[in-house]
Design a protein around this motif. Sequence first.
Motif, PDB file in Angstrom:
ATOM      1  N   SER A  82       0.833  -1.196   0.000  1.00  0.00           N
ATOM      2  CA  SER A  82       0.000   0.000   0.000  1.00  0.00           C
ATOM      3  C   SER A  82       0.869   1.248   0.000  1.00  0.00           C
ATOM      4  O   SER A  82       2.085   1.190   0.240  1.00  0.00           O
ATOM      5  N   ALA A  83       0.237   2.393  -0.257  1.00  0.00           N
ATOM      6  CA  ALA A  83       0.957   3.663  -0.242  1.00  0.00           C
ATOM      7  C   ALA A  83       1.562   3.924   1.133  1.00  0.00           C
ATOM      8  O   ALA A  83       2.675   4.459   1.256  1.00  0.00           O
ATOM      9  N   ASP A  84       0.840   3.529   2.172  1.00  0.00           N
ATOM     10  CA  ASP A  84       1.355   3.722   3.532  1.00  0.00           C
ATOM     11  C   ASP A  84       2.572   2.838   3.789  1.00  0.00           C
ATOM     12  O   ASP A  84       3.540   3.255   4.429  1.00  0.00           O
ATOM     13  N   ASP A  85       2.532   1.595   3.255  1.00  0.00           N
ATOM     14  CA  ASP A  85       3.675   0.694   3.402  1.00  0.00           C
ATOM     15  C   ASP A  85       4.916   1.279   2.721  1.00  0.00           C
ATOM     16  O   ASP A  85       6.032   1.200   3.259  1.00  0.00           O
ATOM     17  N   LYS A 141       5.582   4.438   2.120  1.00  0.00           N
ATOM     18  CA  LYS A 141       6.082   5.596   2.867  1.00  0.00           C
ATOM     19  C   LYS A 141       6.856   5.164   4.108  1.00  0.00           C
ATOM     20  O   LYS A 141       7.924   5.706   4.420  1.00  0.00           O
ATOM     21  N   LYS A 142       6.326   4.171   4.828  1.00  0.00           N
ATOM     22  CA  LYS A 142       6.989   3.697   6.041  1.00  0.00           C
ATOM     23  C   LYS A 142       8.355   3.087   5.718  1.00  0.00           C
ATOM     24  O   LYS A 142       9.344   3.320   6.428  1.00  0.00           O
ATOM     25  N   ARG A 195      10.813   5.877   4.888  1.00  0.00           N
ATOM     26  CA  ARG A 195      11.223   6.598   6.096  1.00  0.00           C
ATOM     27  C   ARG A 195      12.345   5.849   6.824  1.00  0.00           C
ATOM     28  O   ARG A 195      13.341   6.437   7.257  1.00  0.00           O
ATOM     29  N   TYR A 213      11.331   5.410  -4.081  1.00  0.00           N
ATOM     30  CA  TYR A 213      10.186   6.095  -3.472  1.00  0.00           C
ATOM     31  C   TYR A 213       9.578   7.124  -4.424  1.00  0.00           C
ATOM     32  O   TYR A 213       8.355   7.277  -4.500  1.00  0.00           O
ATOM     33  N   SER A 256       5.751   6.101  -5.021  1.00  0.00           N
ATOM     34  CA  SER A 256       4.821   6.940  -4.259  1.00  0.00           C
ATOM     35  C   SER A 256       3.897   7.736  -5.176  1.00  0.00           C
ATOM     36  O   SER A 256       2.914   8.317  -4.705  1.00  0.00           O
ATOM     37  N   ASP A 277       8.636  15.219   7.859  1.00  0.00           N
ATOM     38  CA  ASP A 277       7.752  14.063   7.986  1.00  0.00           C
ATOM     39  C   ASP A 277       8.556  12.809   8.306  1.00  0.00           C
ATOM     40  O   ASP A 277       8.141  11.955   9.090  1.00  0.00           O
TER      41      ASP A 277
END
Length: 373
Positions: A17-20, A22-23, A26, A54, A58, A97
């Motif tokens: 997922s998009a959240d995965d 991003k994490k 990071r 990314y 992303s 962020d």
Amino acid sequence: MSKRDYYEVLGLSRDASADDIKKAYRKLARQYHPDVNPGDKEAEAKFKEAAEAYAVLSDPEKRSKYDRFGHAGANGQGFDFDGFGAGGFGGLDDIFDIFFGGGRRQRTGPQKGNDLRINMEISFKEAAFGVERDIQVPRTEHCETCNGSGAAPGTSPKKCGVCHGSGQIQQAANTPFGRVIQSRTCGNCNGTGQVIDRPCPTCRGTGTVRRTRSIHVKIPAGVDNGVRLRLNGEGEPGLRGGPPGDLYVFISVRPHKIFKRDGNEVFCEVPITFAQAALGDEITVPTLDGDVEMKVPEGTQTGAVFRLKGKGIPYVNGAGRGDQHVRVKVTTPTKLSDRQRELLKEFAALSGEKIPKGAEKGFFRKVKDAFMG
């Protein structure tokens, strides 16, 4: 040397997922950023590789092309690290962020008030032709005693001496990038930039009060169950001079005992007798406008549907009305007099049918089946 798969670089599966994404980025950015690893060329190379992955994954459009065509699909979308804000790194916002978890900013300017919702039940006919109602809406409103300032009459709020009216307090923090200024909400004024020495006795310094307000609502003709109406500016008041929110009225329509609705078409069922079906007749039919006369032709079968033009639901835009569909149902008498029985026997004989003695019940069942289809 060929590039590694971007999902492999970030340690993710292709359905991440998009959240995965991003994490994962990071984590790698914290680990390999050049300022965290000064002079480490290998760490810098890994950071650039992660940043390039990314930058593509992303972005939904770039990711779609990459998923279909691989690195060829991402041609021209490469990433070169030139410092803060380069390529897909996203600038200072993404840097904060990544290292501080985001959320450092707080809105201190005018904000629109919250929207409100209220449910309204109306009848089938009110939905068809529209209705006007006064509804009671509990909501927060500006205090009339202090005109929303929160200060007692004759006084006014003062500029906060801690944040000097900004509502924010700035603090310096040492980071891998050097000295960075961070902001947080002022605790002395709770971010308003103002303090009140003498609070208003009515609202106790909040500037708002709870009140039930009567609001006139016009329901247009033709609305259906589940329709949502918006009344602009009838919601909660805005903050710091912002506009008020809106009021949403959700409509539910009570079912009708006779009529059913499909879009702008109305349907109903009307009973008729054997004689009316066989010989034809003019019958009274209920409509939304009142009773009307409708002709039933000779030889009508049960289940036949007749159309009454323009007797349906009005269109919301005012462009005419739908139709009403009338389904006739032939009813069978449950009790027959001797005379009625004799006439039916005579009818059967004239039709060339014989009724054996004791088979009258079977005959009447046959007549019923014929008329009931």
